[in-house]
Design a protein around this motif. Structure first.
Motif: not given
Ligand SMILES: NC(=O)c1ccc[n+]([C@@H]2O[C@H](COP(=O)([O-])OP(=O)(O)OC[C@H]3O[C@@H](n4cnc5c(N)ncnc54)[C@H](OP(=O)(O)O)[C@@H]3O)[C@@H](O)[C@H]2O)c1
Ligand SMILES: *[C@@H]1O[C@H](CO)[C@@H](O)[C@H](O)[C@H]1NC(C)=O
Length: 385
Positions: A73-78, A330-334
């Motif tokens: 989950y956190l990797a996707g939030q990078e 929204a624009v830059s999270a993976k």
């Protein structure tokens, strides 16, 4: 021999799990959404609870699985690197679009700031205060010619670097009034700007986004999911935009394009309009009003409608940071979320409207309205003193 081996395996398993837990904690600390220390303590507590309350292998396995889930989950939030990625925002003369274009420009994006009036003070201010990357473009979202011209200008400037994101932000509120009183022309205008404008901008610019596997961010509203009195024209157009976004989210996933809905609560901007604008809209409403209906409602009632517009700023927050953080995420999270609801109480109201029986929800809204009226009167008397 067997006992030694299983002991080593157990220690190894524990070590790997602890290392994973540590990585998760590091990621949490660096999380862009400023979650604070709370979640880190929770992870620690959860780990201790797993290890102390369950047999060794079960406890470690449960903790290992929880950490893996949290890790992915956190990797996707990078956040992805900015690298001068190009974004186009509509409605940047004032308000959210204006602040957002400055914010994304500061973060290093190449911003195309669409404005309703390229000679107006908002456009001038952007040219004056932003980097030379930012490009102001004349873009009335109800004008097909201007939308096509915007496409060509973007193409000319970005060439094969491509456009990463389109943020449909331009919007109008119209004159808040009972749905029966709002003139047809206002319903049409709200639809033209808030819905059809966003649809046409999207359709025109999507080829860019499909190529860049980029982002389509549509600024809807809390009002799109929560019935609010006097906003029939505005809310319906935003609800249409929201459903359009939901359908496109499904259709465009095969192209790798992510579609994101922003549903802000109330923020202090120019959207409520000026005295001059209210005069015009009120006259328009009175001219179109059927005499019979006017008699039933009473002319005083109609003339008092603008007290509602006047009171809107009382409900609004002037701190834009939750909005800016959410839109830039929204624009830059993976892996951005599908929906963001920045603003106090916004998510709660959306949940209440979705899950409560209509009668209970309407009752709650009535109480809120009464409370709000009292607060407003309080402010008025305080001002008169
Ligand atoms: N403020 C809030 O509390 C709130 C809450 C939920 C959602 N939203 C949404 O957020 C978006 C931005 O609103 P805001 O609060 O920042 O209001 P705002 O200050 O009025 O900004 C909207 C901008 O859109 C421009 N615009 C109007 N018609 C246009 C058109 N046909 N083509 C291109 N641009 C046009 C306006 O230009 P002019 O100034 O020249 O008219 C203005 O600069 C809107 O979609 C709004 O519905 C706002
Ligand atoms: C649309 O934009 C074009 C190009 O800027 C302009 O010439 C035209 O008058 C606009 N149309 C309307 C209806 O505003």
């Amino acid at each position: 021999m067997g006992i030694v081996f299983s002991e080593v395996a157990a220690w190894l398993y524990l070590a790997v799990t602890v290392a994973l837990g540590g990585t998760v904690l590091c990621k949490l600390e660096k999380s862009p959404r400023q979650v604070g220390r709370g979640p880190s303590y929770l992870v620690g507590l959860w780990g201790a609870a797993c290890l102390l309350s369950l047999p060794f292998y079960y406890g470690v396995t449960l903790f290992f699985l929880s950490c893996s889930l949290l890790y992915s989950y956190l990797a996707g939030q990078e956040l992805l690197p900015v690298h001068h990625k190009a974004v186009l925002i509509t409605g940047c003369d004032t308000g959210i679009g204006h602040v957002l274009s400055k914010y994304l420009d500061e973060l290093g994006f190449t911003v195309f700031a669409g404005v309703l009036n390229e000679k107006g003070p908002g456009a001038e201010e952007l040219r004056r205060s932003c980097s030379s990357r930012l490009c102001v473009i004349q873009l009335d979202v109800t004008n097909s010619t201007q939308i096509r011209e915007a496409y060509s200008k973007v193409l000319e400037k970005v060439q094969d670097r491509g456009l990463w994101a389109v943020i449909n932000n331009a919007g109008i509120l119209g004159f808040p009034a009972d749905g029966e009183l709002i003139p047809m022309s206002d319903y049409r205008q709200c639809m033209a700007v808030n819905f059809l404008g966003a649809v046409e901008v999207t359709k025109t610019l999507l080829p860019f986004l499909r190529r860049s596997k980029g982002r389509l961010v549509n600024v809807c509203s809390m009002a799109a999911g929560v019935p609010l009195q006097k906003l029939a024209a505005y809310s319906s157009s935003k609800a249409a935009l929201m459903m359009f976004s939901g359908v496109l989210r499904q259709e465009l996933s095969k192209w790798g394009v992510k579609v994101i809905i922003i549903q802000p609560g109330a923020f202090k901007t120019n959207i409520a309009g000026t005295n001059e604008m209210w005069n015009k809209l009120e006259k328009n409403l009175l001219d179109a009003l059927d005499p019979e209906v006017q008699k039933d409602y009473g002319r005083d009632y109609v003339l008092a409608l603008r007290n509602f517009v006047r009171s809107l700023p009382l409900m609004c927050s002037s701190d834009f940071s939750p909005l800016l953080l959410d839109i830039s995420h929204a624009v830059s999270a993976k892996s951005p979320f599908a929906v963001y609801t920045p603003g106090k109480g916004c998510y709660l109201w959306i949940c209440l409207a979705s899950f409560l029986p209509a009668s209970v929800f309407d009752f709650l809204k009535k109480i809120e309205l009464g409370f709000f009226k009292k607060m407003k009167n309080g402010k008025h008397t305080a001002l008169q003193k």
